[in-house]
Every structure is written in structure tokens, then in C-alpha cells.
Design a protein around this motif. Structure first.
Motif, mmCIF file in Angstrom:
data_model
loop_
_atom_site.group_PDB
_atom_site.id
_atom_site.type_symbol
_atom_site.label_atom_id
_atom_site.label_comp_id
_atom_site.label_asym_id
_atom_site.label_seq_id
_atom_site.Cartn_x
_atom_site.Cartn_y
_atom_site.Cartn_z
ATOM 1 N N ASP A 187 0.399 -10.142 -37.448
ATOM 2 C CA ASP A 187 -0.111 -8.899 -37.832
ATOM 3 C C ASP A 187 -0.137 -7.773 -37.236
ATOM 4 O O ASP A 187 -0.132 -6.862 -37.664
ATOM 5 C CB ASP A 187 -1.696 -9.518 -37.969
ATOM 6 N N ASP A 188 -0.280 -7.740 -35.730
ATOM 7 C CA ASP A 188 -0.305 -6.717 -34.979
ATOM 8 C C ASP A 188 0.894 -5.836 -35.260
ATOM 9 O O ASP A 188 0.847 -4.499 -35.271
ATOM 10 C CB ASP A 188 -0.154 -6.982 -33.497
ATOM 11 N N ILE A 189 2.022 -6.430 -35.466
ATOM 12 C CA ILE A 189 3.357 -5.752 -35.666
ATOM 13 C C ILE A 189 3.561 -5.256 -37.053
ATOM 14 O O ILE A 189 3.676 -3.889 -37.045
ATOM 15 C CB ILE A 189 4.572 -6.813 -35.582
ATOM 16 N N LEU A 190 2.828 -5.798 -37.922
ATOM 17 C CA LEU A 190 2.575 -5.229 -39.266
ATOM 18 C C LEU A 190 1.701 -4.137 -39.329
ATOM 19 O O LEU A 190 2.075 -2.966 -39.819
ATOM 20 C CB LEU A 190 2.230 -6.463 -40.381
ATOM 21 N N VAL A 191 0.531 -4.116 -38.595
ATOM 22 C CA VAL A 191 -0.242 -3.019 -38.527
ATOM 23 C C VAL A 191 0.375 -1.795 -37.879
ATOM 24 O O VAL A 191 0.260 -0.763 -38.416
ATOM 25 C CB VAL A 191 -1.593 -3.445 -37.845
ATOM 26 N N ASN A 192 1.300 -2.105 -36.908
ATOM 27 C CA ASN A 192 1.476 -1.074 -36.176
ATOM 28 C C ASN A 192 2.834 -0.298 -36.807
ATOM 29 O O ASN A 192 2.872 0.891 -37.052
ATOM 30 C CB ASN A 192 2.394 -1.436 -34.673
ATOM 31 N N HIS A 193 3.323 -1.218 -37.694
ATOM 32 C CA HIS A 193 4.481 -0.500 -38.575
ATOM 33 C C HIS A 193 4.056 0.339 -39.563
ATOM 34 O O HIS A 193 4.226 1.334 -39.829
ATOM 35 C CB HIS A 193 5.158 -1.877 -39.074
ATOM 36 N N PHE A 194 2.849 -0.086 -40.338
ATOM 37 C CA PHE A 194 2.061 0.618 -41.263
ATOM 38 C C PHE A 194 1.455 1.815 -40.750
ATOM 39 O O PHE A 194 1.257 2.777 -41.244
ATOM 40 C CB PHE A 194 1.423 -0.199 -42.169
ATOM 41 N N CYS A 195 0.678 1.836 -39.522
ATOM 42 C CA CYS A 195 0.201 3.141 -39.162
ATOM 43 C C CYS A 195 1.160 3.818 -38.799
ATOM 44 O O CYS A 195 0.869 5.077 -39.204
ATOM 45 C CB CYS A 195 -0.448 2.553 -37.514
ATOM 46 N N GLU A 196 2.320 3.553 -38.459
ATOM 47 C CA GLU A 196 3.319 4.554 -37.979
ATOM 48 C C GLU A 196 3.914 5.178 -39.407
ATOM 49 O O GLU A 196 3.997 6.358 -39.608
ATOM 50 C CB GLU A 196 4.567 3.945 -37.447
ATOM 51 N N GLU A 197 3.932 4.435 -40.377
ATOM 52 C CA GLU A 197 4.546 4.842 -41.797
ATOM 53 C C GLU A 197 3.358 5.786 -42.305
ATOM 54 O O GLU A 197 3.867 6.928 -42.914
ATOM 55 C CB GLU A 197 4.859 3.637 -42.672
ATOM 56 N N PHE A 198 2.105 5.428 -42.131
ATOM 57 C CA PHE A 198 1.076 6.125 -43.135
ATOM 58 C C PHE A 198 1.027 7.605 -42.212
ATOM 59 O O PHE A 198 0.717 8.633 -42.894
ATOM 60 C CB PHE A 198 -0.352 5.228 -43.130
ATOM 61 N N GLY A 199 1.190 7.239 -40.897
ATOM 62 C CA GLY A 199 1.374 8.556 -40.014
ATOM 63 C C GLY A 199 2.132 9.623 -40.435
ATOM 64 O O GLY A 199 1.709 10.718 -40.645
ATOM 65 N N LYS A 200 3.344 9.273 -40.749
ATOM 66 C CA LYS A 200 4.256 9.908 -41.353
ATOM 67 C C LYS A 200 4.123 10.426 -42.700
ATOM 68 O O LYS A 200 4.231 11.608 -43.085
ATOM 69 C CB LYS A 200 5.762 9.426 -41.068
ATOM 70 N N LYS A 201 4.024 9.359 -43.431
ATOM 71 C CA LYS A 201 4.074 9.879 -45.042
ATOM 72 C C LYS A 201 2.641 10.585 -45.297
ATOM 73 O O LYS A 201 2.654 11.470 -46.266
ATOM 74 C CB LYS A 201 3.859 8.397 -45.665
ATOM 75 N N TYR A 202 1.574 9.961 -44.801
ATOM 76 C CA TYR A 202 0.360 10.659 -45.340
ATOM 77 C C TYR A 202 -0.579 11.580 -44.044
ATOM 78 O O TYR A 202 -1.647 12.043 -44.484
ATOM 79 C CB TYR A 202 -0.761 9.682 -45.940
ATOM 80 N N LYS A 203 0.120 11.825 -42.980
ATOM 81 C CA LYS A 203 -0.562 12.321 -41.767
ATOM 82 C C LYS A 203 -1.952 11.760 -41.534
ATOM 83 O O LYS A 203 -2.751 12.391 -41.497
ATOM 84 C CB LYS A 203 -0.680 13.807 -42.255
ATOM 85 N N LEU A 204 -1.777 10.301 -41.466
ATOM 86 C CA LEU A 204 -3.351 9.944 -41.229
ATOM 87 C C LEU A 204 -3.110 9.053 -39.904
ATOM 88 O O LEU A 204 -2.049 8.426 -39.613
ATOM 89 C CB LEU A 204 -3.589 8.944 -42.405
ATOM 90 N N ASP A 205 -4.129 9.409 -39.205
ATOM 91 C CA ASP A 205 -4.290 8.848 -37.783
ATOM 92 C C ASP A 205 -5.247 7.318 -38.118
ATOM 93 O O ASP A 205 -6.389 7.445 -37.931
ATOM 94 C CB ASP A 205 -4.963 9.574 -36.745
ATOM 95 N N VAL A 206 -4.628 6.368 -38.415
ATOM 96 C CA VAL A 206 -5.368 5.185 -38.934
ATOM 97 C C VAL A 206 -6.355 4.307 -37.842
ATOM 98 O O VAL A 206 -7.325 4.083 -37.972
ATOM 99 C CB VAL A 206 -4.473 4.038 -39.311
ATOM 100 N N LYS A 207 -5.718 4.640 -36.534
ATOM 101 C CA LYS A 207 -6.263 3.963 -35.540
ATOM 102 C C LYS A 207 -7.731 4.823 -35.153
ATOM 103 O O LYS A 207 -8.524 4.092 -34.368
ATOM 104 C CB LYS A 207 -5.391 3.738 -34.405
ATOM 105 N N SER A 208 -7.877 6.090 -35.635
ATOM 106 C CA SER A 208 -9.147 6.532 -35.308
ATOM 107 C C SER A 208 -10.246 6.256 -36.175
ATOM 108 O O SER A 208 -11.391 6.470 -35.914
ATOM 109 C CB SER A 208 -8.901 8.201 -35.430
#
Ligand code: ATP
Ligand code: MG
Length: 837
Positions: free
Chosen positions: A237-258
Motif C-alpha cells: 500500500d505504501d508503495i502505491l500511495v507514494n506512487h500516486f502522491c507523486e503522480e498527483f503532485g505532478k498532474k494536479y499540483k497537490l501536496d497529498v501528504k499535507s
């Protein structure tokens, strides 16, 4: 006693119980056999399990999950500190330095110990078991990972005590699985034959555990265990979450972990995606609406890409497999089967790798989710006198080498000795002998700290009190018993001083062991052997070992040869010595008692809150129900003015529920409902009366018509009734006629009565009339015809006339009448005797 097994998982728990029919995994109040390991804290109560899981997003900061590995961990522990940064709830140190969980509960900031939080979860599981068994539950067996250290185990035991449970055994998860596998196998090799070797792999949420087990008929022996705590469902799960955090960071400029809420949602969606990928290798979407800042996000992934991302993680599969095989000195060909359990064992690439390592197909004969709980319940049944279970001996292993160190009197320095090597059979006791003049301390510790999941290697200190020299001034012989108990917990369990009493003159004062004072089934280890084991230690003179399981005790008995049996005997006395234990990470008695008390209070608070909520829901339900019905089925039964007033009152109440009535005491809701019912009840009653009245009239009508028919038949001299008494039949006629008059007058009155008013006749009155008529008439009309012996020759032609008549006359006992609730007369058919047992 109760026979219950609890699988206390990192992500989810299962409860299995033993019943007459066998072992059964039971469902919780949501009809789900899986109870999430989640506790949520609110302003008025706690919710635990499925109810808490539904608050993971909405009340994320006060909803606690993933706490299993915080047991006995110091707050400063690197694992805790690293986990803390990924949690959406807060951790804080307890006064003892242990990890605590900081939440808002009852509108106050609280720090709960891990024992308390696990205690809460266990309380919930206990409740599930109680409602399945319909009796109180205390005795149970609880699972722990095989890698749990002493302090972790003691911490879970404390949690059990907080939940009011009496844990008969803490059972290693893979050992529970082995039991669930072995006890049903009918074809295990005989005890003297080569054992059947089975490898068990449990892929859970928090980790990966492997054990290798030797089975013979009636017994199992764990040979070795290994684990990897970085390889569990959570790591994927952690690997998937990190992957999508990165992807959404780039794609939508979102800082999910905040944003904790967004992160929790992403975890949930990634876990779903991971599960889907186990069954499907095509591209799969991940969509979350209104994810952050009102933005909908979407992504996709397929199994191939996922496996690529997890390549590093997947290389970890082999290590523990190789480790158990090496530890047990087994070759792959020796392995009969590889059984996999744990929900994450469904990940195809994990299965492939395990299968490839052993070069064989994996077995999945056990229920991957429930095997641990079932094994625990089986163990509890074995321990319970209430159940007859096939004899099955279970020998587990000591997971890490345990040593003792002490101040050596002779060498004036520290001495130590390994008392239990890794994979030593457990439970097990050994007796060590020391020669001392004064109290001394033994310190238990794990001798290979690198193997531990916890950086702390101390087990505890054991101070042996009341040690004094012999009368001669010499050192006293002190026998110390060390053991690893059924829970897998090490302790110095007893100590005794062998006092040499005055000997007869001229006799040499050589004392011997006192077999009578020691347990029967003891194996004395050769002194030489022992020296070899403990190196140059002069203090430690002899050792005795004692296997605690019945099987090995029998074996041990054969070797029961007191080593100094030939020496002349002198009198000795054994004096038990008090031991003061100071165990690492142990909750103080006081803290434990307070926690037990607080758990009781919180359970009570939850119960009160549930009652308050139920009372509130009852008001709400009544408002909605009445509002619907006032313009539906109840419409005819209330006049317009009353309906308007009642409607208005219902509307006011609904508004009140969202405003002042949102948060009131239980009694306020009870009173509110009662107040509404004073208006609603008469309307409902009129409706109910109108519904039931025609049926009651019909029943009465049917009954009186039947009686009238019998009267007419009697008058027409029907031979069926010619045995009846005329006077009595006249009485029946009168009763029936009276009832007819009554019914038609009442029907008339009711037909003229407005439905919005009290009915002219109540259903209860009609039923009373039915009863009255029945008891007055039935004894008369159901009187059996006296038996007349017909002449034999006629009998053959006309058949059994009397019997027929009797049957027919009984048939005038109306079935319907009995359904009106009256007692059956003595003349009626007798029911067959029923064996309710
Ligand atoms: P632990 O044994 O570590 O204490 P647990 O017993 O709660 O944890 P399990 O219920 O055995 O753990 O496993 C839960 C893990 O299995 C979760 O990570 C979950 O996402 C994962 N899982 C469940 N079903 C599947 C599936 N079909 N495919 C992949 N992973 C799955
Ligand atoms: Mg598990």
C-alpha cells in the motif's frame, strides 16, 4: 468456561468459538466475520471495529489503527518515530516513556497506552464472542506474531486483562495455523516415523512470517521461525500511495501528504486497487472525487507496473524461507507441503516466488483469513475441560536466544550464560544452581539483539532475596528455576536455598539433591555438558531441564538419574526465596488496575451513549413514520384539525432534533416520544381497531352460525346429534341468538360511528364475546356419542359407525376458535407428546 480464539491482527481481527458442532468463526454485529482493528474516539463515546472504520476519514485524527507493533515500544524507538510521521493520529510518550496514543475523547485530550487501546479492541471482540455464545466470555487464547518479544507479549497479556479476559495462552500466529492444519489430518506419520514437514507462510498486513513444523500423529513441533516486517500488505500500500502522491503532485499540483483526510482516502483507494490487481492483470483505474481542494483525481495502473514498482520488496520473499530451512537443517525435498495464509498471500507475485523457491505448488487448504483464530480456538478447546478434543501436543520454539548475566562472586565481574538457545523447545523450564552468601540479581536478555524487531534486548532483572550463608559460613546452594512459559514469556520463576542441616558426627557433609522437593519429570543435564554450555563460569554448578509439555516430560523421565545418587545422604532443607522481578516495559500494577477500572467506565459510557442515541433515533423514526402515515393509512382516522395540530408538532420536533434537541439527555428523548405518542397513539389505535375488527366479527359470525346449524340439525333429528340434551341444546340456541343480536347491534353502531372517533365496539370486546360463546356452547355440542356395540354381522356392512360419528362430532370444534386464544376443552383432540429436548 468459554472456548474462544482471537486473532488480533494488525489490520483486522477474527473471533472463533468452539461449539458442540466444532470450531466456528463468528460474525460481529454487522454480520461480518472480519472486525477491523480500529478504535475511534468521539466527544461522547468510542466506536470500535467496523463502526470505527467508518470514521477513518471523517474523524481521522481521533481514529486509531495500525497500533499492533507499538506494543512495548518506547516512544523514542526509531520504529515509532518513523511510523509517527506517516500516521494521521498523534502519538505521545507515556510517563514511563512507552508509546501512547493521543486523541480527543469526551472533549478532552487523552493519552492512552497501547495496552488500553488493544484492550478496547479485545473488549469488542469479547462482546462479539459473547453474543455468539450467549454467555459471558473470559477464558480465551489470543494470537501474537511469533517474532513478538517478551515485553510485547506481556503487553498483550495486560491488554487482555484490561478487557476482562483470562488469556490461557498467547499463541504464535503460525503455530495456531499449524494446529488448525494438523489436528484434522488423519494420515500423519506414526510417532516413531519420520515426521511430515510443512512450511507455513503468513502474509499479513504488517509483516511476513514463516515457520517450519514437524508433524507426527498427535503432535506438532515447530522447528524454526523467521520473519520480515517490511514485507506485508501495508508495504505494498505504501508503495502505491507514494506512487500516486507523486503522480498527483505532478498532474494536479497537490501536496497529498499535507492533508490527513486526503491521505487516508488515498490509502483506502490504493488498498482497493491492490486487491483488484491480485485478480486482474489489465489496466485498472483509481478515481477519487473531490479529493483535495475540490479537485477530482484519477490514475491507472496494472499488475505488471505494480510488480515492477515492488520488485525490491518482492526480493524479500525468499530470505525468511531460506532462513527457516537453514535453521531446521532441512532440504527443500524434505518439505511435504507449503501452506499459505494471511489475506495478503493473495498477491500473485508473492505466491509465485514462494512456489518457485520450493519448486512446488502451494497448498491453500486452510482459510487464509480465519486459520489463526480457528487455531487459537482449537488450542483453547484443548485447554478446556468442557470439550473433548483429540490429544494433540504442541511444542513451540523460543524465537531468540535468551541469556542470563549476573555478578560473579568468584570472578568479581560479570558472568553470563545462554539459558535458552534460539529454537529451543517451549514451554520449557530449567534449573540452575548458584553458590551465594547474599542476595543477587540475574538479568535476562536476548543475546542476539540483531535478530530482534525491537532495539531493546533487555528482558528484565530478577533479584533473589533472602540469600544467607550456611551455618558453617560457606556459600549456600541456590537453585533457580528459569522458564519460558506457555505464552512464550521468559522468567526466573522460582528460587530456593538448600540449607544443609547438622550432620551426624563423623559423617561427611556432602549434600545431595532432594528429588522429593523437585518436580518429578526432570532431566538432569550432565555437569560436564553444562560447563561446556556456560563456559568458564565457576558459579553455575549444575543445571536441570524440564520440558513442560506432557510428551517431552515422559521422555525426560527416562533420563531421570540423579547424578549424585551414590553419595551418602545428609539432611537438607529447601527454603523458597522471594524473587523481585523488574521486567522491561512492564505496566505497573497500579497503571494496570487504573486501566482495568477505566475500561469498565468507558464501556459503561459507550452503553449509556448507545441508549441515548437509540432514544434519539426512536424520536426521529417516530416523526418520519407518523408524518408518512398521517397522509396515508392513518388519514381516515383523524379529523382535520387534529391532523394539522399533530403534523405541526411533528414538524417542530424534527426541527428541534436538528437544533436544541441535537444533543440531549436520554430522558429528554424518552419524554419527547411519550408526548408525541399521546397524540399519535389514539389515531394508531383507531386504525388498528379498524383493521382487526372485520376479522373478529367474521370469526364470531362463523362460530355462531356453526352453533345454529347444529341446533337446527338437532331439531331435524339428525342422528349425529340425537344424543344431546334438549335443555342444553336450547341453551346453545339462546346463546347463539343473543350473540347474533349483539353482533348486529354492534355492527350497526360501528357503521354509524365516524372513524375519527373512538370505535363503538373494540376488538377486545368481540374476542371476549367469542370466548364466552365458545365456553358456553362447545361442551354441549362436542359431547361424544355414547358407544353402542353393533351386532357383528351389521358391523361388516356399515363400517365403524361410532368412530366416524365421533370424528365428525369433534370436527365441530372450530379451528378458528382456538386461534382466538381460548383453552381447548377436555373433549378435544390430544396433541401428540412432543419431545422438546
Ligand atoms: P497481521 O497478520 O500483520 O497482524 P492482519 O492479520 O490484520 O495483519 P491480514 O488480514 O492477514 O492481516 O492481511 C491484510 C492484508 O492483506 C492487507 O494489506 C490487505 O490489503 C491485504 N489483502 C487482502 N485481500 C487482498 C487481495 N485480494 N490481494 C492483495 N492483498 C490483499
Ligand atoms: Mg494476521
Amino acid at each position: 468456561m468459554s472456548v474462544v480464539g482471537f486473532d488480533l491482527g494488525f489490520q483486522s481481527c477474527y473471533v472463533a468459538v468452539a461449539r458442540a458442532g466444532g470450531i466456528e468463526t463468528v460474525a460481529n454485529e454487522y454480520s461480518d466475520r472480519c472486525t477491523p482493528s480500529v478504535v475511534s474516539f468521539g466527544p461522547r463515546n468510542r466506536s470500535i471495529g467496523a463502526a470505527a472504520k467508518s470514521q477513518v476519514v471523517t474523524n481521522c485524527r481521533n481514529t486509531v489503527q495500525g497500533f499492533k507493533r507499538f506494543h512495548s515500544r518506547a516512544f523514542a524507538d526509531p520504529y515509532v518515530q518513523s511510523a509517527k510521521s506517516n500516521l494521521v493520529y498523534d502519538l505521545a510518550p507515556m510517563p514511563s516513556g512507552a508509546t501512547g496514543i493521543k486523541v480527543m475523547y469526551m472533549e478532552e485530550e487523552k493519552v492512552f497506552s497501547i495496552e488500553q487501546v488493544t484492550g478496547m479492541l479485545l473488549s469488542k471482540l469479547k462482546e462479539t464472542a459473547e453474543s455468539a455464545l450467549k454467555k459471558p466470555v473470559a477464558d480465551c487464547v489470543i494470537s501474537v506474531p511469533s517474532y513478538f518479544t517478551d515485553s510485547d507479549r506481556r503487553s498483550v497479556m495486560d491488554a487482555a486483562q484490561i478487557a476482562g479476559l483470562n488469556c490461557l495462552r498467547l499463541m504464535n500466529e503460525t503455530t495456531a495455523v499449524s494446529l488448525a492444519y494438523g489436528i484434522y489430518k488423519q494420515d500423519l506419520p506414526a510417532p516413531e516415523e519420520k515426521p511430515r514437514i510443512v512450511v507455513f507462510v503468513d502474509v499479513g498486513h504488517s509483516g511476513y512470517q514463516v515457520s517450519v513444523c514437524a508433524f507426527n500423529k498427535g503432535k506438532l513441533k515447530i522447528l524454526a521461525t523467521a520473519f520480515d516486517l517490511e514485507l506485508g500488505g501495508k508495504a505494498f500500500d505504501d508503495i502505491l500511495v507514494n506512487h500516486f502522491c507523486e503522480e498527483f503532485g505532478k498532474k494536479y499540483k497537490l501536496d497529498v501528504k499535507s492533508k490527513p483526510r486526503a491521505l487516508v482516502r488515498l490509502f483506502q483507494e490504493c488498498e482497493k486497487l491492490k486487491k483488484l490487481m491480485s485478480a486482474n492483470s489489465s489496466d485498472l483505474p483509481l478515481n477519487i472525487e473531490c479529493f483535495m481542494n475540490d479537485i477530482d483525481v484519477s490514475g491507472k495502473l496494472n499488475r505488471g507496473q505494480f510488480e515492477e514498482m515492488c520488485a525490491g520488496l518482492l526480493t524479500k520473499v525468499e530470505g525468511p524461507l531460506r532462513s527457516v530451512m537453514e535453521q531446521a537443517k532441512l532440504k527443500k525435498e524434505d518439505v511435504y507441503a507449503v501452506e499459505i495464509v494471511g489475506a495478503a498471500s493473495r498477491i500473485p507475485s508473492i505466491k509465485e516466488r514462494i512456489s518457485k523457491y520450493f519448486g512446488k505448488e502451494l497448498s491453500t487448504t486452510l482459510n487464509a483469513d480465519e486459520a489463526v483464530a480457528r487455531g487459537c480456538a482449537l488450542q483453547c478447546a484443548i485447554l478446556s475441560p468442557a470439550f473433548k478434543v483429540r490429544e494433540f501436543s504442541i511444542t513451540d520454539v523460543v524465537p531468540y536466544s535468551i541469556s542470563l548475566k549476573w555478578n560473579s562472586a568468584a570472578e568479581e565481574g560479570l558472568s553470563d550464560c545462554e539459558v535458552f538457545q534460539k529454537n529451543h523447545a517451549a514451554p520449557f523450564s530449567k534449573v540452575l544452581t548458584f553458590f551465594r552468601k547474599e542476595p543477587f540479581t540475574l538479568e535476562g536478555y536476548y543475546s542476539s539483539p540483531k535478530e530482534l524487531p525491537d532495539p531493546n534486548s533487555t528482558i528484565g532483572q530478577f533479584l533473589i532475596h533472602n540469600v544467607v550463608p550456611q551455618a558453617s559460613g560457606e556459600s549456600s546452594k541456590i537453585k533457580v528455576k528459569v522458564r519460558v512459559n506457555v505464552h512464550g514469556v521468559f522468567s526466573v520463576s522460582s528460587a530456593s536455598l538448600i540449607e544443609v542441616l547438622k550432620t551426624a558426627e563423623g559423617e561427611e557433609a556432602i549434600e545431595t539433591d532432594q528429588p522429593a522437593k523437585e518436580e518429578e519429570n526432570k532431566m538432569h543435564v550432565d555437569q560436564e555438558d553444562h560447563k561446556h554450555q556456560c563456559g568458564e563460569n565457576a558459579d553455575n554448578k549444575s543445571e536441570a531441564e524440564e520440558m513442560e509439555t506432557a510428551e517431552d516430560a515422559k521422555q525426560a523421565k527416562k533420563n531421570d538419574q540423579p547424578p549424585q545418587a551414590k553419595k551418602p545422604k545428609v539432611k537438607t532443607k529447601t527454603v523458597e526465596l522471594p524473587i523481585e522481578s523488574s521486567l522491561h516495559g512492564q505496566l505497573s500494577d497500579e497503571a494496570l488496575n487504573v486501566s482495568v477500572e477505566n475500561e469498565g467506565k468507558m464501556i459503561m459510557q459507550d452503553k449509556l451513549e448507545k441508549e441515548r442515541n437509540d432514544a434519539k433515533n426512536n424520536v426521529e423514526e417516530y416523526v418520519y413514520d407518523m408524518r408518512d402515515k398521517l397522509h396515508g393509512v392513518l388519514e381516515k382516522f383523524v379529523n382535520e384539525a387534529d391532523r394539522d395540530t399533530f403534523s405541526l408538532r411533528l414538524e417542530d420536533t424534527e426541527n428541534w432534533l436538528y437544533e436544541d434537541g441535537e444533543d440531549q439527555q436520554k430522558q429528554v428523548y424518552i419524554d419527547k416520544l411519550a408526548e408525541l405518542k399521546t397524540m399519535g397513539q389514539p389515531i394508531c389505535e383507531r386504525y388498528m381497531e379498524a383493521e382487526e375488527r372485520p376479522k373478529a366479527f367474521e370469526e364470531l359470525g362463523r362460530l355462531l352460525q356453526m352453533y345454529m346449524k347444529i341446533v337446527e340439525a338437532y331439531k331435524a333429528k339428525d342422528e349425529l346429534y340425537d344424543h344431546l340434551d334438549e335443555l342444553e341444546v336450547t341453551g346453545v340456541e339462546k346463546h347463539a341468538k343473543d350473540a347474533m343480536i349483539w353482533i348486529s347491534s354492534k355492527m350497526n353502531q360501528q357503521n354509524n360511528q365516524d372513524l375519527t372517533l373512538e370505535p363503538a365496539v373494540k376488538v377486545g370486546e368481540i374476542q371476549a364475546k367469542i370466548k364466552e360463546l365458545y365456553s358456553a356452547c362447545n361442551p354441549v355440542v362436542s359431547k361424544p356419542k355414547p358407544k353402542v356395540e353393533p351386532p357383528k354381522e351389521e358391523n361388516t356392512e356399515n363400517g365403524p359407525v361410532n368412530e366416524q360419528e365421533a370424528t365428525e362430532s369433534q370436527s365441530c370444534n372450530p379451528d378458528k376458535a382456538t386461534s382466538a386464544g381460548m383453552e381447548q376443552g377436555a373433549a378435544e383432540n390430544k396433541l401428540p407428546e412432543m419431545d422438546i429436548d
